[in-house]
Design a protein around this motif. Sequence first.
Motif, PDB file in Angstrom:
ATOM      1  N   THR A   1       3.297  96.015  76.021  1.00  0.00           N
ATOM      2  CA  THR A   1       2.311  96.024  74.943  1.00  0.00           C
ATOM      3  C   THR A   1       2.381  94.704  74.176  1.00  0.00           C
ATOM      4  O   THR A   1       3.434  94.349  73.652  1.00  0.00           O
ATOM      5  N   PRO A   2       1.270  93.954  74.102  1.00  0.00           N
ATOM      6  CA  PRO A   2       1.262  92.644  73.446  1.00  0.00           C
ATOM      7  C   PRO A   2       1.613  92.706  71.957  1.00  0.00           C
ATOM      8  O   PRO A   2       1.220  93.641  71.256  1.00  0.00           O
ATOM      9  N   ILE A   3       2.371  91.701  71.533  1.00  0.00           N
ATOM     10  CA  ILE A   3       2.676  91.524  70.118  1.00  0.00           C
ATOM     11  C   ILE A   3       2.070  90.208  69.622  1.00  0.00           C
ATOM     12  O   ILE A   3       1.278  90.190  68.703  1.00  0.00           O
ATOM     13  N   LEU A   4       2.468  89.100  70.268  1.00  0.00           N
ATOM     14  CA  LEU A   4       2.063  87.777  69.797  1.00  0.00           C
ATOM     15  C   LEU A   4       1.961  86.822  70.972  1.00  0.00           C
ATOM     16  O   LEU A   4       2.818  86.827  71.858  1.00  0.00           O
ATOM     17  N   LEU A   5       0.928  85.988  70.954  1.00  0.00           N
ATOM     18  CA  LEU A   5       0.738  84.954  71.965  1.00  0.00           C
ATOM     19  C   LEU A   5       0.596  83.627  71.235  1.00  0.00           C
ATOM     20  O   LEU A   5      -0.266  83.487  70.364  1.00  0.00           O
ATOM     21  N   LYS A   6       1.477  82.677  71.569  1.00  0.00           N
ATOM     22  CA  LYS A   6       1.470  81.388  70.875  1.00  0.00           C
ATOM     23  C   LYS A   6       1.529  80.239  71.866  1.00  0.00           C
ATOM     24  O   LYS A   6       2.287  80.284  72.833  1.00  0.00           O
ATOM     25  N   HIS A   7       0.723  79.217  71.585  1.00  0.00           N
ATOM     26  CA  HIS A   7       0.798  77.972  72.351  1.00  0.00           C
ATOM     27  C   HIS A   7       1.969  77.159  71.840  1.00  0.00           C
ATOM     28  O   HIS A   7       2.239  77.129  70.636  1.00  0.00           O
ATOM     29  N   LYS A   8       2.648  76.486  72.746  1.00  0.00           N
ATOM     30  CA  LYS A   8       3.707  75.562  72.359  1.00  0.00           C
ATOM     31  C   LYS A   8       3.120  74.157  72.332  1.00  0.00           C
ATOM     32  O   LYS A   8       2.128  73.877  72.985  1.00  0.00           O
ATOM     33  N   ARG A   9       3.729  73.267  71.580  1.00  0.00           N
ATOM     34  CA  ARG A   9       3.243  71.892  71.476  1.00  0.00           C
ATOM     35  C   ARG A   9       3.226  71.172  72.815  1.00  0.00           C
ATOM     36  O   ARG A   9       2.397  70.315  73.059  1.00  0.00           O
ATOM     37  N   ASN A  10       4.150  71.555  73.700  1.00  0.00           N
ATOM     38  CA  ASN A  10       4.238  70.880  74.999  1.00  0.00           C
ATOM     39  C   ASN A  10       3.234  71.419  76.015  1.00  0.00           C
ATOM     40  O   ASN A  10       3.243  71.014  77.174  1.00  0.00           O
ATOM     41  N   GLY A  11       2.387  72.359  75.609  1.00  0.00           N
ATOM     42  CA  GLY A  11       1.400  72.938  76.517  1.00  0.00           C
ATOM     43  C   GLY A  11       1.829  74.263  77.109  1.00  0.00           C
ATOM     44  O   GLY A  11       1.073  74.896  77.842  1.00  0.00           O
ATOM     45  N   GLY A  12       3.043  74.678  76.816  1.00  0.00           N
ATOM     46  CA  GLY A  12       3.538  75.965  77.289  1.00  0.00           C
ATOM     47  C   GLY A  12       2.956  77.104  76.470  1.00  0.00           C
ATOM     48  O   GLY A  12       2.114  76.909  75.583  1.00  0.00           O
ATOM     49  N   LEU A  13       3.414  78.287  76.763  1.00  0.00           N
ATOM     50  CA  LEU A  13       2.901  79.483  76.115  1.00  0.00           C
ATOM     51  C   LEU A  13       4.047  80.473  75.936  1.00  0.00           C
ATOM     52  O   LEU A  13       4.905  80.596  76.811  1.00  0.00           O
ATOM     53  N   VAL A  14       4.057  81.168  74.795  1.00  0.00           N
ATOM     54  CA  VAL A  14       5.047  82.211  74.549  1.00  0.00           C
ATOM     55  C   VAL A  14       4.299  83.530  74.363  1.00  0.00           C
ATOM     56  O   VAL A  14       3.428  83.632  73.494  1.00  0.00           O
ATOM     57  N   ALA A  15       4.634  84.497  75.200  1.00  0.00           N
ATOM     58  CA  ALA A  15       4.040  85.831  75.105  1.00  0.00           C
ATOM     59  C   ALA A  15       5.139  86.805  74.709  1.00  0.00           C
ATOM     60  O   ALA A  15       6.091  87.012  75.454  1.00  0.00           O
ATOM     61  N   THR A  16       5.011  87.375  73.513  1.00  0.00           N
ATOM     62  CA  THR A  16       5.980  88.362  73.044  1.00  0.00           C
ATOM     63  C   THR A  16       5.345  89.737  73.170  1.00  0.00           C
ATOM     64  O   THR A  16       4.204  89.949  72.745  1.00  0.00           O
ATOM     65  N   VAL A  17       6.097  90.651  73.782  1.00  0.00           N
ATOM     66  CA  VAL A  17       5.588  91.990  74.078  1.00  0.00           C
ATOM     67  C   VAL A  17       6.660  93.040  73.780  1.00  0.00           C
ATOM     68  O   VAL A  17       7.837  92.715  73.657  1.00  0.00           O
ATOM     69  N   PHE A  18       6.226  94.290  73.675  1.00  0.00           N
ATOM     70  CA  PHE A  18       7.147  95.416  73.707  1.00  0.00           C
ATOM     71  C   PHE A  18       7.189  95.903  75.150  1.00  0.00           C
ATOM     72  O   PHE A  18       6.158  96.271  75.707  1.00  0.00           O
ATOM     73  N   LEU A  19       8.359  95.896  75.757  1.00  0.00           N
ATOM     74  CA  LEU A  19       8.547  96.470  77.082  1.00  0.00           C
ATOM     75  C   LEU A  19       8.963  97.913  76.854  1.00  0.00           C
ATOM     76  O   LEU A  19      10.015  98.182  76.273  1.00  0.00           O
ATOM     77  N   GLN A  20       8.116  98.835  77.264  1.00  0.00           N
ATOM     78  CA  GLN A  20       8.310 100.246  76.939  1.00  0.00           C
ATOM     79  C   GLN A  20       8.650 101.036  78.195  1.00  0.00           C
ATOM     80  O   GLN A  20       7.895 101.035  79.166  1.00  0.00           O
ATOM     81  N   ASN A  21       9.790 101.721  78.147  1.00  0.00           N
ATOM     82  CA  ASN A  21      10.258 102.559  79.248  1.00  0.00           C
ATOM     83  C   ASN A  21      10.027 104.020  78.878  1.00  0.00           C
ATOM     84  O   ASN A  21      10.724 104.561  78.025  1.00  0.00           O
ATOM     85  N   ASN A  22       9.067 104.651  79.520  1.00  0.00           N
ATOM     86  CA  ASN A  22       8.760 106.060  79.268  1.00  0.00           C
ATOM     87  C   ASN A  22       9.346 106.971  80.343  1.00  0.00           C
ATOM     88  O   ASN A  22       8.852 108.070  80.560  1.00  0.00           O
ATOM     89  N   ARG A  23      10.387 106.515  80.995  1.00  0.00           N
ATOM     90  CA  ARG A  23      11.025 107.301  82.049  1.00  0.00           C
ATOM     91  C   ARG A  23      12.345 107.862  81.544  1.00  0.00           C
ATOM     92  O   ARG A  23      12.856 107.420  80.512  1.00  0.00           O
ATOM     93  N   ASP A  24      12.920 108.791  82.299  1.00  0.00           N
ATOM     94  CA  ASP A  24      14.179 109.408  81.888  1.00  0.00           C
ATOM     95  C   ASP A  24      15.400 108.700  82.464  1.00  0.00           C
ATOM     96  O   ASP A  24      16.496 109.248  82.461  1.00  0.00           O
ATOM     97  N   GLU A  25      15.222 107.478  82.947  1.00  0.00           N
ATOM     98  CA  GLU A  25      16.342 106.688  83.452  1.00  0.00           C
ATOM     99  C   GLU A  25      16.204 105.241  82.985  1.00  0.00           C
ATOM    100  O   GLU A  25      15.117 104.808  82.595  1.00  0.00           O
ATOM    101  N   VAL A  26      17.308 104.517  83.009  1.00  0.00           N
ATOM    102  CA  VAL A  26      17.309 103.120  82.579  1.00  0.00           C
ATOM    103  C   VAL A  26      16.392 102.306  83.480  1.00  0.00           C
ATOM    104  O   VAL A  26      16.366 102.500  84.696  1.00  0.00           O
ATOM    105  N   LEU A  27      15.630 101.413  82.879  1.00  0.00           N
ATOM    106  CA  LEU A  27      14.763 100.500  83.612  1.00  0.00           C
ATOM    107  C   LEU A  27      15.419  99.125  83.581  1.00  0.00           C
ATOM    108  O   LEU A  27      15.651  98.574  82.498  1.00  0.00           O
TER     109      LEU A  27
END
Length: 124
Positions: free
Chosen positions: A38-64
Amino acid sequence: MQIVFEATWEATLSDQQKQAFIHQYETKRCKQEEFTATPILLKHKRNGGLVATVFLQNNRDEVLSFQEATVCVVNEQGVTVAEETFSLTLDIPPYSATPWSFVFLPTHVDFIEEPTDEWKVIIK
């Protein structure tokens, strides 16, 4: 569903920053699929890169567990604007969510326009 911070995040984030993530997670409409990014924040870096911050959500009954993941950032038109394969060691406990940032190198980013709120992340 609870928020679980990876050890490095746990050690470096202030209590206020952790509470901000928890509050933001509570306001998101997360899907109830087995796994979502699930997206939280998307930011451009000065060098042309990109940072995508998300929530990684595990809805299963075992470790992911992740050791490697190909991550795509898709814009509101459904066009892949960044794609890169990441090596990582990350375990998400059952029925929990972990905030995570993927930092894309400039060579893996295919756009320069500002992101909108309609972007998403696909993890392969």
